[in-house]
Design a protein around this motif. Sequence first.
Motif, PDB file in Angstrom:
ATOM      1  N   ARG A  82       0.821  -1.206   0.000  1.00 36.66           N
ATOM      2  CA  ARG A  82       0.000   0.000   0.000  1.00 36.66           C
ATOM      3  C   ARG A  82       0.860   1.263   0.000  1.00 36.66           C
ATOM      4  NH1 ARG A  82      -4.844   2.271  -1.424  1.00 36.66           N
ATOM      5  NH2 ARG A  82      -3.651   4.153  -1.816  1.00 36.66           N
ATOM      6  N   ILE A  83       1.941   1.236   0.793  1.00 36.58           N
ATOM      7  CA  ILE A  83       2.848   2.384   0.793  1.00 36.58           C
ATOM      8  C   ILE A  83       3.447   2.578  -0.591  1.00 36.58           C
ATOM      9  CG2 ILE A  83       5.019   3.289   1.719  1.00 36.58           C
ATOM     10  CD1 ILE A  83       4.355   1.844   4.349  1.00 36.58           C
ATOM     11  N   ALA A  84       3.824   1.473  -1.234  1.00 35.15           N
ATOM     12  CA  ALA A  84       4.396   1.548  -2.582  1.00 35.15           C
ATOM     13  C   ALA A  84       3.409   2.179  -3.555  1.00 35.15           C
ATOM     14  CB  ALA A  84       4.795   0.155  -3.058  1.00 35.15           C
ATOM     15  N   GLN A  85       2.129   1.893  -3.363  1.00 34.27           N
ATOM     16  CA  GLN A  85       1.114   2.462  -4.244  1.00 34.27           C
ATOM     17  C   GLN A  85       1.019   3.972  -4.078  1.00 34.27           C
ATOM     18  OE1 GLN A  85      -2.593   0.302  -4.035  1.00 34.27           O
ATOM     19  NE2 GLN A  85      -3.757   1.938  -5.028  1.00 34.27           N
ATOM     20  N   ASP A  86       1.394   4.450  -2.895  1.00 28.74           N
ATOM     21  CA  ASP A  86       1.253   5.871  -2.579  1.00 28.74           C
ATOM     22  C   ASP A  86       2.494   6.701  -2.880  1.00 28.74           C
ATOM     23  OD1 ASP A  86      -1.301   5.355  -1.642  1.00 28.74           O
ATOM     24  OD2 ASP A  86      -0.657   5.113   0.447  1.00 28.74           O
ATOM     25  N   VAL A  87       3.615   6.052  -3.204  1.00 29.18           N
ATOM     26  CA  VAL A  87       4.845   6.801  -3.419  1.00 29.18           C
ATOM     27  C   VAL A  87       5.374   6.592  -4.825  1.00 29.18           C
ATOM     28  CG1 VAL A  87       5.464   6.685  -0.973  1.00 29.18           C
ATOM     29  CG2 VAL A  87       6.352   4.952  -2.546  1.00 29.18           C
ATOM     30  N   ASP A  88       6.103   7.569  -5.309  1.00 27.62           N
ATOM     31  CA  ASP A  88       6.742   7.498  -6.618  1.00 27.62           C
ATOM     32  C   ASP A  88       7.967   6.591  -6.507  1.00 27.62           C
ATOM     33  OD1 ASP A  88       8.111   7.903  -8.990  1.00 27.62           O
ATOM     34  OD2 ASP A  88       7.918  10.085  -8.958  1.00 27.62           O
ATOM     35  N   PRO A  89       8.054   5.526  -7.320  1.00 32.00           N
ATOM     36  CA  PRO A  89       9.217   4.639  -7.238  1.00 32.00           C
ATOM     37  C   PRO A  89      10.530   5.341  -7.553  1.00 32.00           C
ATOM     38  CG  PRO A  89       7.898   4.147  -9.186  1.00 32.00           C
ATOM     39  CD  PRO A  89       7.092   5.086  -8.349  1.00 32.00           C
ATOM     40  N   LYS A  90      10.469   6.505  -8.181  1.00 39.74           N
ATOM     41  CA  LYS A  90      11.687   7.268  -8.429  1.00 39.74           C
ATOM     42  C   LYS A  90      12.169   7.951  -7.156  1.00 39.74           C
ATOM     43  CE  LYS A  90      10.674   8.139 -13.316  1.00 39.74           C
ATOM     44  NZ  LYS A  90      10.422   9.179 -14.351  1.00 39.74           N
ATOM     45  N   LYS A  91      11.300   7.973  -6.148  1.00 39.69           N
ATOM     46  CA  LYS A  91      11.690   8.531  -4.850  1.00 39.69           C
ATOM     47  C   LYS A  91      11.946   7.424  -3.836  1.00 39.69           C
ATOM     48  CE  LYS A  91       9.306  12.927  -5.513  1.00 39.69           C
ATOM     49  NZ  LYS A  91       8.282  13.881  -4.994  1.00 39.69           N
ATOM     50  N   ILE A  92      10.993   6.490  -3.707  1.00 43.26           N
ATOM     51  CA  ILE A  92      11.185   5.331  -2.837  1.00 43.26           C
ATOM     52  C   ILE A  92      10.713   4.089  -3.581  1.00 43.26           C
ATOM     53  CG2 ILE A  92      10.721   4.232  -0.620  1.00 43.26           C
ATOM     54  CD1 ILE A  92       9.996   6.899   0.546  1.00 43.26           C
ATOM     55  N   GLN A  93      11.641   3.239  -3.933  1.00 42.63           N
ATOM     56  CA  GLN A  93      11.317   1.975  -4.585  1.00 42.63           C
ATOM     57  C   GLN A  93      11.113   0.911  -3.517  1.00 42.63           C
ATOM     58  OE1 GLN A  93      13.772   0.669  -8.012  1.00 42.63           O
ATOM     59  NE2 GLN A  93      14.170  -1.187  -6.827  1.00 42.63           N
ATOM     60  N   ILE A  94       9.981   0.198  -3.572  1.00 42.72           N
ATOM     61  CA  ILE A  94       9.632  -0.779  -2.533  1.00 42.72           C
ATOM     62  C   ILE A  94       9.294  -2.117  -3.172  1.00 42.72           C
ATOM     63  CG2 ILE A  94       8.034  -1.330  -0.662  1.00 42.72           C
ATOM     64  CD1 ILE A  94       7.553   1.688  -0.347  1.00 42.72           C
ATOM     65  N   ILE A  95       9.939  -3.169  -2.699  1.00 39.76           N
ATOM     66  CA  ILE A  95       9.684  -4.513  -3.220  1.00 39.76           C
ATOM     67  C   ILE A  95       9.566  -5.492  -2.054  1.00 39.76           C
ATOM     68  CG2 ILE A  95      10.568  -6.403  -4.661  1.00 39.76           C
ATOM     69  CD1 ILE A  95      12.140  -4.307  -6.244  1.00 39.76           C
ATOM     70  N   ASN A  96       8.575  -6.370  -2.112  1.00 41.33           N
ATOM     71  CA  ASN A  96       8.440  -7.484  -1.179  1.00 41.33           C
ATOM     72  C   ASN A  96       8.982  -8.748  -1.848  1.00 41.33           C
ATOM     73  OD1 ASN A  96       6.744  -6.206   0.989  1.00 41.33           O
ATOM     74  ND2 ASN A  96       5.259  -5.998  -0.674  1.00 41.33           N
ATOM     75  N   TYR A  97       9.763  -9.535  -1.108  1.00 38.41           N
ATOM     76  CA  TYR A  97      10.202 -10.797  -1.715  1.00 38.41           C
ATOM     77  C   TYR A  97      10.296 -11.909  -0.683  1.00 38.41           C
ATOM     78  CZ  TYR A  97      15.216 -10.845  -0.261  1.00 38.41           C
ATOM     79  OH  TYR A  97      16.401 -10.913   0.436  1.00 38.41           O
ATOM     80  N   HIS A  98       9.974 -13.102  -1.165  1.00 40.34           N
ATOM     81  CA  HIS A  98      10.122 -14.320  -0.366  1.00 40.34           C
ATOM     82  C   HIS A  98      11.543 -14.827  -0.573  1.00 40.34           C
ATOM     83  CE1 HIS A  98       9.700 -18.237   1.289  1.00 40.34           C
ATOM     84  NE2 HIS A  98       9.544 -18.878   0.146  1.00 40.34           N
ATOM     85  N   PRO A  99      12.332 -14.999   0.505  1.00 37.26           N
ATOM     86  CA  PRO A  99      13.748 -15.323   0.338  1.00 37.26           C
ATOM     87  C   PRO A  99      14.063 -16.779   0.035  1.00 37.26           C
ATOM     88  CG  PRO A  99      13.222 -15.116   2.646  1.00 37.26           C
ATOM     89  CD  PRO A  99      11.970 -14.747   1.901  1.00 37.26           C
ATOM     90  N   GLY A 100      13.041 -17.642   0.012  1.00 33.46           N
ATOM     91  CA  GLY A 100      13.287 -19.062  -0.204  1.00 33.46           C
ATOM     92  C   GLY A 100      13.252 -19.814   1.107  1.00 33.46           C
ATOM     93  N   GLY A 101      13.570 -21.094   1.043  1.00 35.75           N
ATOM     94  CA  GLY A 101      13.554 -21.927   2.243  1.00 35.75           C
ATOM     95  C   GLY A 101      14.939 -22.013   2.844  1.00 35.75           C
ATOM     96  N   ILE A 102      15.174 -21.265   3.909  1.00 33.31           N
ATOM     97  CA  ILE A 102      16.493 -21.189   4.534  1.00 33.31           C
ATOM     98  C   ILE A 102      16.402 -21.795   5.932  1.00 33.31           C
ATOM     99  CG2 ILE A 102      18.426 -19.703   5.089  1.00 33.31           C
ATOM    100  CD1 ILE A 102      17.585 -19.602   2.134  1.00 33.31           C
ATOM    101  N   LEU A 103      17.337 -22.660   6.253  1.00 31.76           N
ATOM    102  CA  LEU A 103      17.331 -23.307   7.558  1.00 31.76           C
ATOM    103  C   LEU A 103      17.978 -22.370   8.581  1.00 31.76           C
ATOM    104  CD1 LEU A 103      16.565 -25.767   9.202  1.00 31.76           C
ATOM    105  CD2 LEU A 103      18.758 -26.812   8.573  1.00 31.76           C
ATOM    106  N   THR A 104      17.204 -21.399   9.041  1.00 29.72           N
ATOM    107  CA  THR A 104      17.676 -20.435  10.023  1.00 29.72           C
ATOM    108  C   THR A 104      17.434 -20.948  11.436  1.00 29.72           C
ATOM    109  OG1 THR A 104      15.530 -19.343  10.116  1.00 29.72           O
ATOM    110  CG2 THR A 104      17.101 -18.549   8.448  1.00 29.72           C
ATOM    111  N   HIS A 105      17.942 -20.205  12.398  1.00 25.31           N
ATOM    112  CA  HIS A 105      17.666 -20.523  13.801  1.00 25.31           C
ATOM    113  C   HIS A 105      16.168 -20.523  14.051  1.00 25.31           C
ATOM    114  CE1 HIS A 105      17.918 -20.489  18.181  1.00 25.31           C
ATOM    115  NE2 HIS A 105      17.114 -19.447  18.173  1.00 25.31           N
TER     116      HIS A 105
END
Length: 317
Positions: free
Chosen positions: A217-240
């Motif tokens: 929603r924030i990305a929809q409200d801002v110009d990507p030339k000012k703030i570029q916003i991306i959501n990503y799934h990092p994959g399956g990582i065996l973290t703590h």
Amino acid sequence: MAAQESHPFVPKTATPAFIVPFVKTMYRVPYPAISPLRPELSQAGKNVMVTGGGAGIGFAISRAFVRAKASRIIITGRRENMLMEALATLNTLAAEHSPDTVITYSVSDFASLEDTERLWTKLKADGIFVDVLVLNAAVAGPIGTLLQSGVRAIWETFEVNVRGLLDYTEWFSKQEWDKQKYIVNLSTSAAHAFDLDVPHIAAYGITKNAGTLVMQRIAQDVDPKKIQIINYHPGGILTHAARSVGLDESSGEWDDENLPGHWAVWGATDEAKFLHGRYVCAWWDVDELKNGEAAKRIEKEFNFLRVGIVGLTQYES
């Protein structure tokens, strides 16, 4: 409350929903297009903040930005001993790959409005402008269904996985510098794949869904030339965090943690601008995303790769 780091609990072999028709090429390890050593992805001259940057995926991301020659890297977290250990390793890496990179840490609770205010106020006082914000801090929340977990535990999860994103993004956006900014937010398959056979971590899925929607929603409200916003799934990582809910090496084939590390660097460049406001997965080949069927759908379909309700599409005017 659990350690603050991103929690993609399920390995790729357990997530057939991610065999998508619009991207044919998948990766489970780093590959050349997202290499932080590519000159086109250089972070020289940029200051980068990685929340939860001292462990797990966040630490892999911090290492990738060192290799990309960021001018300054700030890692945050709640546990000073872990941050100090990470700092020592990152400084050793910087001595080899990027001797001019300045690396610091800040002990800060991502869920605390007071800690966040102190952090950003000090940065302003010190004249430090953050160009790239990687939102990696998160908690798994209670194990159990929503009604079993109790409202207090559920709400604490919201305070980290949703309010924390909004809080950091607000401070980030209000920096008094007229420069291009980048936000890379770590989401997860748990934000949408509610039918997966995973431990009962209902609070995690709904809060990561809500957090992804907040950034969308924030990305929809801002110009990507000012703030570029991306959501990503990092994959399956065996973290703590994955181990904390009972997963281990036998739970499936896990991905290389450097895949999401390198992807974060790529996501903080203009090459990724076409994904502004969207949700993607680190497995998907970025060149195919840019040039294949996915690119056509991104151009034509507003709701494609966004949080919403399955079965509904944007109406035609």
